[in-house]
Motif scaffolding. Sequence first.
Motif, PDB file in Angstrom:
ATOM      1  N   GLY A   7      33.489  -5.671  -3.077  1.00 34.59           N
ATOM      2  CA  GLY A   7      32.683  -5.228  -4.204  1.00 34.59           C
ATOM      3  C   GLY A   7      31.564  -6.164  -4.594  1.00 34.59           C
ATOM      4  N   ASN A   9      28.229  -7.872  -5.172  1.00 36.61           N
ATOM      5  CA  ASN A   9      26.894  -7.274  -5.176  1.00 36.61           C
ATOM      6  C   ASN A   9      25.827  -8.360  -5.129  1.00 36.61           C
ATOM      7  N   TRP A  27      30.543  -7.236  -9.072  1.00 36.67           N
ATOM      8  CA  TRP A  27      30.422  -5.862  -8.574  1.00 36.67           C
ATOM      9  C   TRP A  27      29.145  -5.285  -9.160  1.00 36.67           C
ATOM     10  N   LYS A  28      28.765  -4.114  -8.734  1.00 31.89           N
ATOM     11  CA  LYS A  28      27.551  -3.496  -9.250  1.00 31.89           C
ATOM     12  C   LYS A  28      27.682  -3.294 -10.752  1.00 31.89           C
ATOM     13  N   ASN A  66      32.635   5.511 -10.541  1.00 31.70           N
ATOM     14  CA  ASN A  66      32.816   4.471  -9.534  1.00 31.70           C
ATOM     15  C   ASN A  66      32.524   5.002  -8.134  1.00 31.70           C
ATOM     16  N   ASP A  70      29.594   3.912  -5.136  1.00 25.04           N
ATOM     17  CA  ASP A  70      29.990   3.480  -3.794  1.00 25.04           C
ATOM     18  C   ASP A  70      29.482   4.431  -2.715  1.00 25.04           C
TER      19      ASP A  70
END
Length: 347
Positions: A7, A9, A27-28, A66, A70
């Motif tokens: 995850g 980023n 993560w994003k 989510n 992705d």
Amino acid sequence: MRVKLKGLNKVRKKLASGETVEYFYAWKGGPRLPGKRGDPEFMAAYYAAISKKVAPKAGTLQTVINGFQDSSDWDRLAPRTRSDYVRLIKIIEQKFGTFPISALSDRRSRALFMAWRDERAKASRRQADYGWQVLARILSWAHGRGLVPANPCEKGGRLYRGSRAEFIWTEADEQAFLAKAPAHLHLPLILALWTGQRQGDLLALTWPQYDGKTIRLRQSKTGTRVVIPVGAPLRAALEPHRQKVGHVLLNSEGQPWTADGFRSSWRKACGKAGIIGVTFNDLRGTAVTRLALVECTEPEIVTISGHSLRQVRSILDSHYLKRDQKLAESAIRKLERGTEIPNRTSN
């Protein structure tokens, strides 16, 4: 051996100095991680952030959100668009993250989402529409894959009806700006008028993209690639500054512009020149209008500006040309040339 961090980023950013740096986020949309990748401080911050991230409850809207982030649809978004989406997705998650997916098929859910948009509209109708647009896109993506039973945000219309319809740069505006604005702001004006490109793409333009005859660029917002023939006035403005490397547009200190720095300097220059009611962004529509005024076809305009045919047609039909006096005068002159005037002289 580098440990694969799920995850993680990575975001690249160009500084005002021209240097490119990398930032990492857990993560994003997650927290930014300190230090360099692999450092003890970095790893500790990563695992601390992951441990606090609670897995979304199955069957809730959070799982859909989510999944969208992705997906390949997310990856195809321009970097600036993803950044804007992340900000709005955080708001959507706070409000509807625990919303049951099964409830999306209930007709009352649309009223619930609309009430949320109406509440946000009290602060900004445009931002309310943008939030609705992001939520609708996520649900459309999920509905198309059978992940949700319905998209209650489909065809929601808009609350914000503002437009830049009458805001184009006149030749008088252009001359006033060139007479009063600092010299380093002249080239941005001429570039915008002769290419029809967005501010961000022009600020990012580098000399290798200009070969003396054309400018080649990929628009950051849409990914559209355009090859723009350089007209004589633009070439005359470019050549004295031409280099082998570096950015085309530089500030007064000879450094690449930041977006905020450019907007601030441009606003001050317009004030000094007495230009009111038009912005740098209006130069894009002005360029389209000027091309039309010299009788360029819509496909010809598209190859320069990078708009779609539909967008150009919309600009010309609804925004600018109906209000341009020069077009009306041109039409009458053509009518005069094509109409035989009868001889009314009596014998």
